[in-house]
Design a protein around this motif. Structure first.
Motif: not given
Length: 176
Positions: A138-146
């Motif tokens: 989730x952290x990787x996806x959230x940071x990619x979105x950011x």
């Protein structure tokens, strides 16, 4: 039939070879210990951080990377504020690790690229590597979105956030 002389000669040769290998290993261990001591002296007694770093790099070339050596290099790169070298060394550390520890190292590296070096494309590459290790991160996806949102790439940001919601539609934080 073997004679006692032949058996003794073979045993002597094997023992000599083993002793030679042990002596070589002992010499390498001593050289490595002396080089580490030299690096410590450069850093702590002479405040020669560049020389300390160069010495640790020589040790790495001679012995190969180890977590101990790579961490020493990371510390020196930070003290020298050599962020590019720090990123390269953190990538070396990540390669030495497995599982959750490797994932954590990739996140540290991505954060360095994003926040300190200000290279969102390199940060994106590290988060993608993290997703290869843990597709549910989730952290990787959230940071990619950011990162995508910061660049104005709203389609990619939406796609990453959608993947988060799809992975866990009941997660309150993801939906809002």
């Amino acid at each position: 039939a073997e004679t006692g002389a032949e058996t003794g000669a073979e045993t002597g040769a094997e023992t000599g070879a083993e002793a030679g290998a042990e002596a070589e290993e002992s010499t390498l261990n001593t050289a490595g210990a002396l080089a580490r001591r030299l690096a410590w002296l450069y850093e702590h007694q002479l405040n020669e951080l560049v020389s300390a770093r160069e010495t640790f790099e020589l040790i790495c070339r001679a012995e190969g990377d180890s977590l101990e050596l790579v961490r020493e290099l990371e510390r020196l790169h930070e003290r020298l504020e050599d962020w590019q070298a720090l990123a390269e060394t953190r990538e070396r550390r990540a390669a030495l690790l497995e599982g959750e520890a490797r994932l954590e190292a990739l996140f540290e590296l991505a954060q360095l690229w994003r926040d300190v070096i200000e290279s969102p494309q390199e940060a994106t590459a590290m988060y993608r590597k993290a997703l290869e290790l843990d597709p549910q991160s989730r952290a990787a996806r959230f940071n990619l979105a950011g990162i995508a949102a910061d660049k104005g790439d709203n389609d990619v940001a939406r796609r990453e956030l959608s993947a988060l919601v799809e992975a866990d539609p009941d997660d309150f934080e993801t939906r809002f």
